[in-house]
Write a protein that holds these residues in place. Structure first.
Motif, PDB file in Angstrom:
ATOM      1  N   UNK A   1       3.482  -2.233  -3.571  1.00 44.68           N
ATOM      2  CA  UNK A   1       2.410  -3.070  -3.027  1.00 44.68           C
ATOM      3  C   UNK A   1       1.270  -3.244  -4.021  1.00 44.68           C
ATOM      4  N   UNK A   2       1.068  -2.249  -4.879  1.00 46.81           N
ATOM      5  CA  UNK A   2      -0.128  -2.194  -5.725  1.00 46.81           C
ATOM      6  C   UNK A   2      -0.006  -3.091  -6.966  1.00 46.81           C
ATOM      7  N   UNK A   3       0.463  -4.310  -6.777  1.00 48.99           N
ATOM      8  CA  UNK A   3       0.593  -5.298  -7.853  1.00 48.99           C
ATOM      9  C   UNK A   3       0.132  -6.636  -7.296  1.00 48.99           C
ATOM     10  N   UNK A   4      -0.719  -7.343  -8.027  1.00 44.23           N
ATOM     11  CA  UNK A   4      -1.143  -8.655  -7.561  1.00 44.23           C
ATOM     12  C   UNK A   4       0.029  -9.628  -7.571  1.00 44.23           C
ATOM     13  N   UNK A   5       0.114 -10.441  -6.536  1.00 45.53           N
ATOM     14  CA  UNK A   5       1.079 -11.534  -6.500  1.00 45.53           C
ATOM     15  C   UNK A   5       0.547 -12.672  -7.366  1.00 45.53           C
ATOM     16  N   UNK A   6       1.360 -13.688  -7.669  1.00 43.79           N
ATOM     17  CA  UNK A   6       0.832 -14.856  -8.388  1.00 43.79           C
ATOM     18  C   UNK A   6      -0.356 -15.485  -7.674  1.00 43.79           C
ATOM     19  N   UNK A   7      -0.315 -15.503  -6.331  1.00 43.71           N
ATOM     20  CA  UNK A   7      -1.458 -16.030  -5.585  1.00 43.71           C
ATOM     21  C   UNK A   7      -2.683 -15.138  -5.804  1.00 43.71           C
TER      22      UNK A   7
ATOM     23  N   UNK B   1     -16.192  -7.028  -3.919  1.00 43.05           N
ATOM     24  CA  UNK B   1     -15.115  -8.002  -4.090  1.00 43.05           C
ATOM     25  C   UNK B   1     -13.796  -7.363  -3.693  1.00 43.05           C
ATOM     26  N   UNK B   2     -13.188  -7.903  -2.670  1.00 41.98           N
ATOM     27  CA  UNK B   2     -11.878  -7.392  -2.287  1.00 41.98           C
ATOM     28  C   UNK B   2     -10.836  -7.883  -3.295  1.00 41.98           C
ATOM     29  N   UNK B   3      -9.860  -7.049  -3.579  1.00 37.79           N
ATOM     30  CA  UNK B   3      -8.820  -7.421  -4.546  1.00 37.79           C
ATOM     31  C   UNK B   3      -8.056  -8.669  -4.098  1.00 37.79           C
ATOM     32  N   UNK B   4      -7.379  -9.306  -5.034  1.00 38.44           N
ATOM     33  CA  UNK B   4      -6.528 -10.445  -4.715  1.00 38.44           C
ATOM     34  C   UNK B   4      -5.298 -10.014  -3.931  1.00 38.44           C
ATOM     35  N   UNK B   5      -4.565 -11.009  -3.455  1.00 40.82           N
ATOM     36  CA  UNK B   5      -3.364 -10.723  -2.659  1.00 40.82           C
ATOM     37  C   UNK B   5      -2.431  -9.787  -3.421  1.00 40.82           C
ATOM     38  N   UNK B   6      -2.036  -8.705  -2.766  1.00 40.44           N
ATOM     39  CA  UNK B   6      -1.091  -7.754  -3.357  1.00 40.44           C
ATOM     40  C   UNK B   6       0.324  -8.141  -2.926  1.00 40.44           C
ATOM     41  N   UNK B   7       1.277  -7.292  -3.269  1.00 44.33           N
ATOM     42  CA  UNK B   7       2.690  -7.626  -3.045  1.00 44.33           C
ATOM     43  C   UNK B   7       3.170  -7.028  -1.728  1.00 44.33           C
ATOM     44  N   UNK B   8       2.670  -7.598  -0.621  1.00 42.62           N
ATOM     45  CA  UNK B   8       3.005  -7.110   0.716  1.00 42.62           C
ATOM     46  C   UNK B   8       4.507  -7.231   0.963  1.00 42.62           C
TER      47      UNK B   8
END
Length: 236
Positions: free
Chosen positions: A19-25, A7-14
């Motif tokens: 960067x190593x934080x998930x965005x709300x999406x 499972x690839x991680x959810x969208x990060x904070x590009x």
């Protein structure tokens, strides 16, 4: 046979400072995946994550939706072998030699969120150099070193696994790419062409018996497609 769900991680904070934080999406993607697996009746016997925050956050958000408050839910095991390669280190090490032919590269990479297409072009070019091994520098993990790291994680997982288990591995695109290379024998450059298509929270499935592993499916993201919400289909 057992199943390993990559499972690839959810969208990060590009483009953000961290960067190593998930965005709300990214959080929403993980929750949708967990709900989808619950609807399918998927049983997860073991859960493993790299030690990056975006990987662990994806694991927690997915499993919360899948398992709720089940007291028998498996504890998330942490194995840094399933971490992503250090993309920033690759850029820092290999960019200087590329600047004469790409004079705008530094500005583009520093402002990646405003130059997404050009960032991807330059990043792919840098990765191509990294894969060859011809530009290795002291202190930079080589592609071969990264592959060996991932291989070690897979071997540990298989040694501890039961052939009837369903195992979820929350990881990253580069790690999935290395596993594709190891399991199918696909050339690294070709594997990275597939890497650019790996959707956040997509599922790739490996079948295993003992130490024998085969690829059963790759980059499934039907859980996002069913929502008919294009903004949930992301690649970083």
């Amino acid at each position: 046979m057992g199943n390993i769900y990559l499972i690839r991680h959810g969208q990060a904070s590009f483009g953000a400072d961290d960067y190593d934080v998930l965005s709300p999406i990214g959080i929403r993607q993980a929750e949708v995946l967990g709900g989808h697996l619950a609807n399918l009746g998927v049983r997860i016997d073991r859960s493993i994550s790299g030690d990056l925050r975006r990987q662990q956050h994806t694991a927690n958000a997915t499993l919360q939706q899948l398992l709720g408050d089940d007291q028998n839910a498996p504890v998330i095991e942490i194995d840094p072998a399933f971490n992503e390669f250090d993309a920033d280190a690759v850029i820092r090490a290999l960019l200087p030699d590329m600047l004469p032919e790409e004079p705008e590269a530094l500005n583009i990479l520093r402002n990646a969120a405003q130059h997404r297409a050009e960032f991807q072009r330059l990043f792919a070019k840098l990765i191509g150099r990294w894969l060859t091994g011809e530009y290795d520098t002291p202190g930079l993990q080589s592609w071969q070193g990264f592959v060996e790291q991932v291989q070690g994680g897979l071997e540990r997982l298989l040694q501890q696994a039961d052939n009837k288990q369903n195992i979820a591995v929350f990881t990253s695109g580069g790690t999935i790419t290395a596993l594709l290379h190891l399991i199918t024998g696909i050339a690294p450059a070709r594997a990275f062409e597939l890497n650019w298509q790996i959707v956040n929270t997509s599922l790739s499935c490996l079948k295993f018996r003992g130490t024998q592993v085969s690829l059963a499916s790759f980059n499934s993201h039907v859980h996002l497609q069913l929502l008919k919400a294009p903004e949930l289909i992301t690649y970083r």
